[in-house]
Write a protein that holds these residues in place. Structure first.
Motif, mmCIF file in Angstrom:
data_model
loop_
_atom_site.group_PDB
_atom_site.id
_atom_site.type_symbol
_atom_site.label_atom_id
_atom_site.label_comp_id
_atom_site.label_asym_id
_atom_site.label_seq_id
_atom_site.Cartn_x
_atom_site.Cartn_y
_atom_site.Cartn_z
ATOM 1 N N VAL A 86 -11.986 21.708 16.817
ATOM 2 C CA VAL A 86 -11.880 20.325 16.356
ATOM 3 C C VAL A 86 -10.447 20.071 15.901
ATOM 4 O O VAL A 86 -9.774 20.969 15.393
ATOM 5 C CB VAL A 86 -12.865 20.011 15.213
ATOM 6 C CG1 VAL A 86 -14.306 20.141 15.678
ATOM 7 C CG2 VAL A 86 -12.610 20.875 14.001
ATOM 8 N N PHE A 87 -10.004 18.838 16.142
ATOM 9 C CA PHE A 87 -8.691 18.390 15.666
ATOM 10 C C PHE A 87 -8.919 17.276 14.651
ATOM 11 O O PHE A 87 -9.821 16.458 14.805
ATOM 12 C CB PHE A 87 -7.844 17.793 16.792
ATOM 13 C CG PHE A 87 -7.419 18.746 17.871
ATOM 14 C CD1 PHE A 87 -7.628 20.108 17.761
ATOM 15 C CD2 PHE A 87 -6.803 18.249 19.015
ATOM 16 C CE1 PHE A 87 -7.220 20.972 18.770
ATOM 17 C CE2 PHE A 87 -6.406 19.098 20.025
ATOM 18 C CZ PHE A 87 -6.616 20.453 19.912
ATOM 19 N N MET A 88 -8.069 17.245 13.650
ATOM 20 C CA MET A 88 -7.903 16.063 12.811
ATOM 21 C C MET A 88 -6.498 15.540 13.057
ATOM 22 O O MET A 88 -5.529 16.312 12.982
ATOM 23 C CB MET A 88 -8.109 16.396 11.334
ATOM 24 C CG MET A 88 -9.561 16.665 10.960
ATOM 25 S SD MET A 88 -10.642 15.236 11.210
ATOM 26 C CE MET A 88 -9.983 14.092 10.002
ATOM 27 N N ILE A 89 -6.382 14.256 13.374
ATOM 28 C CA ILE A 89 -5.101 13.673 13.772
ATOM 29 C C ILE A 89 -4.819 12.458 12.902
ATOM 30 O O ILE A 89 -5.699 11.606 12.703
ATOM 31 C CB ILE A 89 -5.135 13.247 15.258
ATOM 32 C CG1 ILE A 89 -5.501 14.446 16.148
ATOM 33 C CG2 ILE A 89 -3.818 12.635 15.690
ATOM 34 C CD1 ILE A 89 -5.750 14.073 17.589
ATOM 35 N N ASP A 90 -3.613 12.356 12.414
ATOM 36 C CA ASP A 90 -3.212 11.213 11.594
ATOM 37 C C ASP A 90 -1.917 10.628 12.148
ATOM 38 O O ASP A 90 -0.982 11.371 12.485
ATOM 39 C CB ASP A 90 -2.996 11.653 10.143
ATOM 40 C CG ASP A 90 -2.785 10.466 9.219
ATOM 41 O OD1 ASP A 90 -3.776 9.836 8.843
ATOM 42 O OD2 ASP A 90 -1.613 10.182 8.903
ATOM 43 N N VAL A 91 -1.884 9.291 12.267
ATOM 44 C CA VAL A 91 -0.682 8.608 12.750
ATOM 45 C C VAL A 91 0.340 8.588 11.624
ATOM 46 O O VAL A 91 0.064 8.095 10.520
ATOM 47 C CB VAL A 91 -1.003 7.177 13.202
ATOM 48 C CG1 VAL A 91 0.256 6.493 13.737
ATOM 49 C CG2 VAL A 91 -2.100 7.188 14.262
ATOM 50 N N LEU A 109 -14.284 20.839 9.734
ATOM 51 C CA LEU A 109 -13.417 19.665 9.583
ATOM 52 C C LEU A 109 -12.516 19.796 8.358
ATOM 53 O O LEU A 109 -11.356 19.363 8.385
ATOM 54 C CB LEU A 109 -14.265 18.397 9.476
ATOM 55 C CG LEU A 109 -14.909 17.913 10.765
ATOM 56 C CD1 LEU A 109 -15.862 16.760 10.484
ATOM 57 C CD2 LEU A 109 -13.843 17.484 11.775
ATOM 58 N N ALA A 110 -13.053 20.376 7.287
ATOM 59 C CA ALA A 110 -12.226 20.578 6.088
ATOM 60 C C ALA A 110 -11.062 21.512 6.398
ATOM 61 O O ALA A 110 -9.932 21.306 5.922
ATOM 62 C CB ALA A 110 -13.087 21.136 4.958
ATOM 63 N N ALA A 111 -11.311 22.544 7.205
ATOM 64 C CA ALA A 111 -10.237 23.463 7.587
ATOM 65 C C ALA A 111 -9.191 22.738 8.433
ATOM 66 O O ALA A 111 -7.976 22.913 8.235
ATOM 67 C CB ALA A 111 -10.821 24.641 8.357
ATOM 68 N N ALA A 112 -9.656 21.906 9.392
ATOM 69 C CA ALA A 112 -8.715 21.144 10.218
ATOM 70 C C ALA A 112 -7.941 20.143 9.372
ATOM 71 O O ALA A 112 -6.745 19.904 9.595
ATOM 72 C CB ALA A 112 -9.474 20.432 11.339
ATOM 73 N N ASP A 113 -8.624 19.548 8.389
ATOM 74 C CA ASP A 113 -7.969 18.574 7.519
ATOM 75 C C ASP A 113 -6.889 19.236 6.664
ATOM 76 O O ASP A 113 -5.804 18.679 6.456
ATOM 77 C CB ASP A 113 -9.026 17.911 6.631
ATOM 78 C CG ASP A 113 -8.614 16.521 6.187
ATOM 79 O OD1 ASP A 113 -8.061 15.767 7.013
ATOM 80 O OD2 ASP A 113 -8.843 16.187 5.010
ATOM 81 N N SER A 114 -7.164 20.437 6.195
ATOM 82 C CA SER A 114 -6.148 21.173 5.421
ATOM 83 C C SER A 114 -4.933 21.487 6.285
ATOM 84 O O SER A 114 -3.778 21.381 5.836
ATOM 85 C CB SER A 114 -6.757 22.470 4.870
ATOM 86 O OG SER A 114 -7.781 22.199 3.952
ATOM 87 N N ALA A 115 -5.173 21.873 7.541
ATOM 88 C CA ALA A 115 -4.065 22.129 8.460
ATOM 89 C C ALA A 115 -3.277 20.855 8.728
ATOM 90 O O ALA A 115 -2.047 20.882 8.842
ATOM 91 C CB ALA A 115 -4.606 22.710 9.768
#
Length: 443
Positions: free
Chosen positions: A292-297, A401-407
């Motif tokens: 999973v990826f979490m992506i922020d602009v 998701l929490a791990a991806a969010d931390s990254a």
């Protein structure tokens, strides 16, 4: 209680003149051409018995629209784009069996009735759109009628003796002619007004075109039934209403899963799909993985503050398109927050996940958006956090998701415009990442 004042008919008619100049010329030209064509059809005689067939088809079409009027109103409320209206069943049947003048009158009556039961309640769709739609369908009807006449199909249908390869060619040719003319006219007005990102988008989705083809096929069967007896068209009303209801259910299901601003999966739909995929992967033999990826602009607030929220919405749509271009077939992209996206990658390892994430960054770098004031928003970047199970030993989607969010936040902290993986440590000898430039207000 206060009430919103409905727009007057004059105000709604005035919207025609607010169209871009080229679009206005096009709309008026199509309407003029349709008017000339209608006058020309009066030169054709009306054979005996055609009025009975005309009355039955017009009555069946009106009954279908009346029984499905609430369905169509709901479809319009949930669609801000042109959509297939399911009138073609009756229109193509009329084009095949009726003389041109009655085929045109039949089409005009259907759309007049459609406006009366649906369109007049919708102040967001001014009357000139109904006139233009009717004009387009008149021209499409005449194209189908011309093929039916040239191949002799109409005469054999009127005689109750259809059959053979030539009639099949005439049937398919007439439906194809109607589809081509209608699609071309609709695509042109969309290109002149909405200005989609490609010509392909202006001709409708594969699902829309399949639905239209299905309607044309049903219309052909109605024509064949009417060749034996006009009353044989009545059972098709039930089938048409059932089809209308099925299309509505599919449209509502799609709307419930889709983010309106970007066309991606919405947060609820993405989380459901990701949770099911994680459960499936955990049941696989050792070696199976899911990412999973979490992506922020980066600096998205600056875009809204500088260019306005409308431009910000366009940026989000272009970002969504860039992310979808970069992923693999079978990956799922969703919008889970204001300017946050999430990606589900089945059967992916850490190296391939990073490669996909870097491809996303590169696609975003190429995004340019017209700000509507003569400038261009460019220099766009994203920060991406990656988490791959079982490399990240989390048992739930929330943990992954929490791990991806931390990254992701680590990528933000280290300068933005970069990819960081959960559990990844930054080597001490690595030079500091260059801070990504903020989006350029105008280039």
């Amino acid at each position: 209680m206060g009430r919103t004042r409905p727009a007057s008919s004059g105000e709604r008619r005035w919207k025609l003149w607010s169209l871009p100049r080229r679009a206005l010329v096009y709309v008026l030209s199509v309407e003029l051409l349709a008017a000339v064509a209608v006058v020309a059809t009066t030169a054709w005689p009306v054979p005996d018995g055609s009025w009975t067939t005309f009355a039955v088809l017009a009555g069946c079409g009106a009954l279908h629209l009346h029984c499905s009027r609430w369905i169509e109103r709901v479809r319009r409320d949930h669609s801000h784009l042109p959509h297939v209206d399911l009138c073609s069943i009756w229109i193509v049947a009329g084009a095949l069996v009726l003389p041109p003048v009655l085929a045109v009158a039949h089409t005009a009556l259907i759309y007049l009735h459609r406006w009366w039961v649906v369109g007049r309640w919708d102040t967001s769709r001014p009357p000139h759109r109904c006139v233009f739609t009717t004009s387009m369908m008149v021209l499409a009807t005449l194209a189908a009628s011309a093929v039916a006449g040239l191949t002799g199909l109409r005469d054999r249908l009127r005689a109750g003796e259809p059959g053979g390869v030539l009639d099949l060619v005439g049937l398919v040719g007439a439906g194809t002619a109607q589809w081509l003319v209608n699609t071309a006219l609709v695509a042109a007005v969309i290109l002149l007004t909405v200005r989609p990102r490609s010509v392909k988008d202006s001709i409708g989705s594969a699902g829309d075109n399949l639905l239209e083809a299905g309607q044309l096929a049903l219309g052909g069967f109605v024509a064949l039934a009417v060749a034996w007896s006009p009353l044989f068209a009545l059972p098709m009303v039930v089938a048409a209403v059932a089809l209308h209801r099925t299309v509505l259910i599919h449209q509502l299901e799609l709307a419930a899963r889709t983010d309106t601003k970007t066309g991606l999966l919405n947060a609820e739909a993405w989380h459901l799909q990701a949770r099911l995929e994680l459960q499936r992967t955990r049941r696989q033999p050792p070696g199976a993985a899911v990412g999973v990826f979490m992506i922020d602009v980066d600096h998205f607030k600056d875009i809204n503050d500088t260019h306005g929220h409308q431009t910000g919405d366009v940026v989000l749509r272009r970002m969504a398109e860039a992310l979808e271009r970069a992923v693999r077939r079978g990956d799922s992209v969703g919008r889970v927050g204001g300017e946050e996206f999430a990606v589900l990658l089945p059967d992916v390892g850490p190296d391939e996940a990073r490669a996909v994430a870097e491809r996303m960054r590169a696609e975003v770098h190429r995004v340019l958006v017209d700000d509507g004031a003569g400038g261009t928003v460019g220099g766009l970047t994203v920060s991406i956090g990656v988490a791959v199970w079982p490399e990240v030993a989390e048992d739930t989607l929330e943990g992954l998701l929490a791990a991806a969010d931390s990254a992701l936040y680590e990528a933000k902290r280290l300068g933005r415009d970069q990819v960081r993986a959960a559990g990844e440590r930054r080597p001490p000898h690595r030079p500091p990442a260059a801070r990504a430039q903020r989006p350029v207000p105008g280039v």
